[in-house]
Design a protein around this motif. Structure first.
Motif, short mmCIF file in Angstrom:
data_model
loop_
_atom_site.label_atom_id
_atom_site.label_comp_id
_atom_site.label_asym_id
_atom_site.label_seq_id
_atom_site.Cartn_x
_atom_site.Cartn_y
_atom_site.Cartn_z
N GLY A 188 -7.97 56.92 44.50
CA GLY A 188 -9.33 57.09 45.01
C GLY A 188 -9.47 57.99 46.22
O GLY A 188 -10.58 58.17 46.73
N ALA A 206 -11.79 59.11 33.34
CA ALA A 206 -12.82 60.14 33.48
C ALA A 206 -13.01 60.49 34.95
O ALA A 206 -12.79 59.64 35.84
CB ALA A 206 -14.14 59.66 32.89
N SER A 251 -5.53 59.02 41.75
CA SER A 251 -5.72 57.80 40.98
C SER A 251 -6.00 56.61 41.90
O SER A 251 -6.59 55.61 41.46
CB SER A 251 -4.50 57.52 40.09
N TYR A 258 -15.88 62.53 37.63
CA TYR A 258 -17.26 62.94 37.72
C TYR A 258 -17.46 63.81 38.95
O TYR A 258 -16.78 63.63 39.96
CB TYR A 258 -18.17 61.71 37.80
N SER A 280 -19.38 65.46 33.98
CA SER A 280 -18.42 64.45 33.55
C SER A 280 -17.25 65.13 32.86
O SER A 280 -17.40 66.20 32.25
CB SER A 280 -19.07 63.46 32.59
N SER A 294 -15.88 61.28 41.85
CA SER A 294 -15.51 59.89 41.59
C SER A 294 -14.76 59.85 40.27
O SER A 294 -14.71 60.84 39.53
CB SER A 294 -16.74 58.99 41.56
N ARG A 295 -14.18 58.71 39.99
CA ARG A 295 -13.43 58.58 38.74
C ARG A 295 -13.49 57.16 38.23
O ARG A 295 -13.75 56.21 38.98
CB ARG A 295 -11.98 59.03 38.91
N ASP A 296 -13.24 57.03 36.94
CA ASP A 296 -13.15 55.74 36.27
C ASP A 296 -11.76 55.70 35.63
O ASP A 296 -11.51 56.40 34.64
CB ASP A 296 -14.25 55.61 35.22
N ASN A 297 -10.87 54.90 36.21
CA ASN A 297 -9.49 54.89 35.71
C ASN A 297 -9.35 54.17 34.37
O ASN A 297 -8.36 54.38 33.67
CB ASN A 297 -8.58 54.23 36.74
N VAL A 298 -10.32 53.35 34.02
CA VAL A 298 -10.28 52.70 32.71
C VAL A 298 -10.64 53.71 31.62
O VAL A 298 -9.97 53.81 30.60
CB VAL A 298 -11.22 51.50 32.66
N LYS A 299 -11.70 54.46 31.89
CA LYS A 299 -12.13 55.48 30.93
C LYS A 299 -11.33 56.78 31.07
O LYS A 299 -11.46 57.67 30.24
CB LYS A 299 -13.61 55.79 31.13
N ALA A 357 -13.80 63.77 30.54
CA ALA A 357 -13.00 62.67 29.99
C ALA A 357 -11.64 63.19 29.54
O ALA A 357 -11.57 64.22 28.86
CB ALA A 357 -13.73 62.04 28.82
#
Length: 114
Positions: free
Chosen positions: A55, A77, A53, A79, A21, A70-75, A23
């Motif tokens: 995907g 982060a 961004s 992975y 991970s 993968s990614r989390d655009n809110v966090k 961040a």
């Protein structure tokens, strides 16, 4: 300026799985690219793959089909899910973000050994 903090490295047996991970924090533009490089002992840093961004992902041939980014655009982060790990995957893994300029994480050690 962007700061990146990685986690999740460790020792895994061949054939095993591991998830890294990373961040990001700081001033980040909306359209950015996040991803991973790795550096094995005595070798140059090698691109592993990246995700936009939006995907879209791209992978090095050496990890295609085994690694998933993968990614989390809110966090904000990113992975790296690694599976079917091989001894040659042993390296320090670095995350990065391209947000006007490139910023790097501190690196996390991944060791594949029985």
């Amino acid at each position: 300026q962007v700061q990146l903090v990685e986690s999740g490295g460790g020792l895994v047996q061949p054939g095993g799985s591991l998830r890294l991970s990373c961040a990001a924090s700081g001033t980040i533009v909306s359209f950015n690219v996040m991803g991973w490089y790795r550096q094995a002992p005595g070798k140059e840093r090698e691109w592993v793959g990246h995700i936009s961004s939006g995907g879209t992902t791209n992978y090095a041939d050496s990890v295609k089909g085994r690694f998933t980014i993968s990614r989390d655009n809110v966090k904000m982060a990113v992975y790296l899910q690694m599976s079917s790990l091989k001894p040659e995957d042993t390296a320090v893994y670095y995350c990065f973000i391209d947000s006007n300029v490139r910023s790097w994480g501190q690196g996390t050690q991944v060791t594949i050994s029985s």
